[in-house]
Design a protein around this motif. Structure first.
Motif, PDB file in Angstrom:
ATOM      1  N   SER A 182       0.436  -4.357   2.607  1.00 58.45           N
ATOM      2  CA  SER A 182      -1.020  -4.185   2.634  1.00 58.45           C
ATOM      3  C   SER A 182      -1.723  -5.260   3.437  1.00 58.45           C
TER       4      SER A 182
ATOM      5  N   THR B 295       0.852  -1.184   0.000  1.00 62.16           N
ATOM      6  CA  THR B 295       0.000   0.000   0.000  1.00 62.16           C
ATOM      7  C   THR B 295       0.889   1.236   0.000  1.00 62.16           C
TER       8      THR B 295
ATOM      9  N   SER C  69      -0.216  -6.415   7.841  1.00 65.12           N
ATOM     10  CA  SER C  69      -0.330  -5.087   7.250  1.00 65.12           C
ATOM     11  C   SER C  69       0.513  -4.072   8.008  1.00 65.12           C
TER      12      SER C  69
ATOM     13  N   GLY D 259      -3.085   5.725  -0.583  1.00 66.75           N
ATOM     14  CA  GLY D 259      -3.784   4.465  -0.376  1.00 66.75           C
ATOM     15  C   GLY D 259      -3.827   3.568  -1.592  1.00 66.75           C
ATOM     16  N   GLN D 260      -2.981   3.829  -2.594  1.00 63.52           N
ATOM     17  CA  GLN D 260      -2.967   3.022  -3.803  1.00 63.52           C
ATOM     18  C   GLN D 260      -2.379   1.648  -3.528  1.00 63.52           C
ATOM     19  N   LYS D 261      -2.987   0.640  -4.131  1.00 62.32           N
ATOM     20  CA  LYS D 261      -2.499  -0.729  -4.010  1.00 62.32           C
ATOM     21  C   LYS D 261      -1.555  -1.024  -5.175  1.00 62.32           C
TER      22      LYS D 261
ATOM     23  N   GLN E 179       1.223   5.096   0.734  1.00 64.35           N
ATOM     24  CA  GLN E 179       0.590   6.138   1.535  1.00 64.35           C
ATOM     25  C   GLN E 179       1.176   7.510   1.183  1.00 64.35           C
TER      26      GLN E 179
ATOM     27  N   ASP F 214      -2.864  -7.934   2.136  1.00 67.55           N
ATOM     28  CA  ASP F 214      -3.762  -8.660   1.247  1.00 67.55           C
ATOM     29  C   ASP F 214      -3.209 -10.055   0.959  1.00 67.55           C
TER      30      ASP F 214
END
Length: 303
Positions: A227, A189, A235, A194-196, A191, A229
């Motif tokens: 992230s 992520t 995270s 907040g783009q993945k 910052q 994910d």
């Protein structure tokens, strides 16, 4: 004039006599110094013992000057080291004060936000035994293994940033695949946007960012964290900051110091339980019998 001629008549023979005596003396010294005889050798040793020590007084000024110069150079070095230590001590005091302020601020924020830290996110510290970095594989070997509870897939950090993940465990050792390895792919992520994205290794110290949702929102200097994910890593683990490479690709300047990997922290990242059914988390609509459903529809129409 007659007296001057008489003086010259005396000076000339005396000069020649002295020259002859010096020549004979030097020849005698040369011959004595070159004769290979035990008696002459003892004589030469006796002469050396008597003559050489007597020259210590002549060497005393030279020795004293050399000692003085050496002491002055040592004093200069000590003065420079003292100045450097004073500057470093001053910097350390400033860092200590900053660390205390940050610690107090962090404690206040945690108290205000009632933050509860994850008790499962503990770590084991291991020593880097060997570095098998090569143009085709980037990994290191730790001296902790299955006997210490190490499990494949656990993340490793150097105290500042994420370094890699465990990939291969034996009884006493474990291998860590670094983020720079070509087989490394982790979701991240960026910052504050907040783009993945996906951080993929390419055997360089600044791996590129791939599959960014909106590259226009990403700027050099943005913070890159894990992230979480896919359950690969927990995270919000610090990875590095965005940088623009010479190839005009967005890359990550890793926070971990890959030039001095001596100790690594292996995080005990326990996988979270998957939620398969709503359970008591979501309120479901009650299923009414057909008669009650029809009656409710009629009452609603009358209203």
């Amino acid at each position: 004039m007659a007296r001057d001629n008489k003086n010259e008549d005396f000076i000339g023979p005396i000069r020649r006599l002295l020259v002859a005596l010096f020549v004979l003396l030097f020849l005698a010294v040369f011959v004595v110094w070159r004769i290979d005889s035990p008696r002459v050798e003892r004589f030469r040793a006796a002469v050396i013992d008597e003559v050489v020590p007597s020259f210590d007084w002549a060497m005393a000024p030279v020795t004293g000057m050399i000692t003085l110069v050496s002491d002055f150079q040592s004093y200069q070095q000590l003065a420079e080291q003292n100045d450097n230590l004073r500057r470093e001590l001053q910097q350390m005091k400033a860092w200590k004060e900053a660390a205390l302020q940050l610690e107090q601020e962090n404690a206040r924020l945690l108290d205000l936000n009632k933050v509860r830290l994850d008790p499962q996110l503990t770590y084991i510290t291991g020593v880097v035994v060997t570095d098998s970095g090569s143009p085709f594989r980037q990994s290191v070997l730790l001296n902790v293994g299955a006997r210490d509870g190490i499990i494949d897939g656990w993340p490793t950090m150097d105290g500042i940033g994420l370094v890699g993940r465990i990939s291969g465990v034996s009884d006493d050792t474990s291998r860590v695949i670094l983020l720079t390895d070509t087989s490394s792919r982790i979701p991240v992520t960026i910052q504050p946007s907040g783009q993945k994205a996906i951080l993929g290794g390419d055997n360089t110290l600044n791996p590129p960012l791939e599959f960014i949702e909106d590259p226009g929102l990403v700027r050099p200097g943005d913070r890159v964290v894990s992230s979480g994910d896919g359950g690969v890593f927990p995270s919000d683990l610090m990875i590095g900051r965005v940088a623009l490479g010479t190839d005009r690709r967005l890359r990550v300047r890793l926070a971990a110091d890959y030039g001095r990997l001596e100790f690594l922290r292996v995080l005990r990242a326990q996988p979270h339980d998957a939620i398969e059914d709503p359970g008591g988390l979501l309120a479901t609509d009650p299923v009414l019998p057909p008669e009650e459903t029809a009656a409710s529809d009629v009452s609603g129409a009358d209203g």
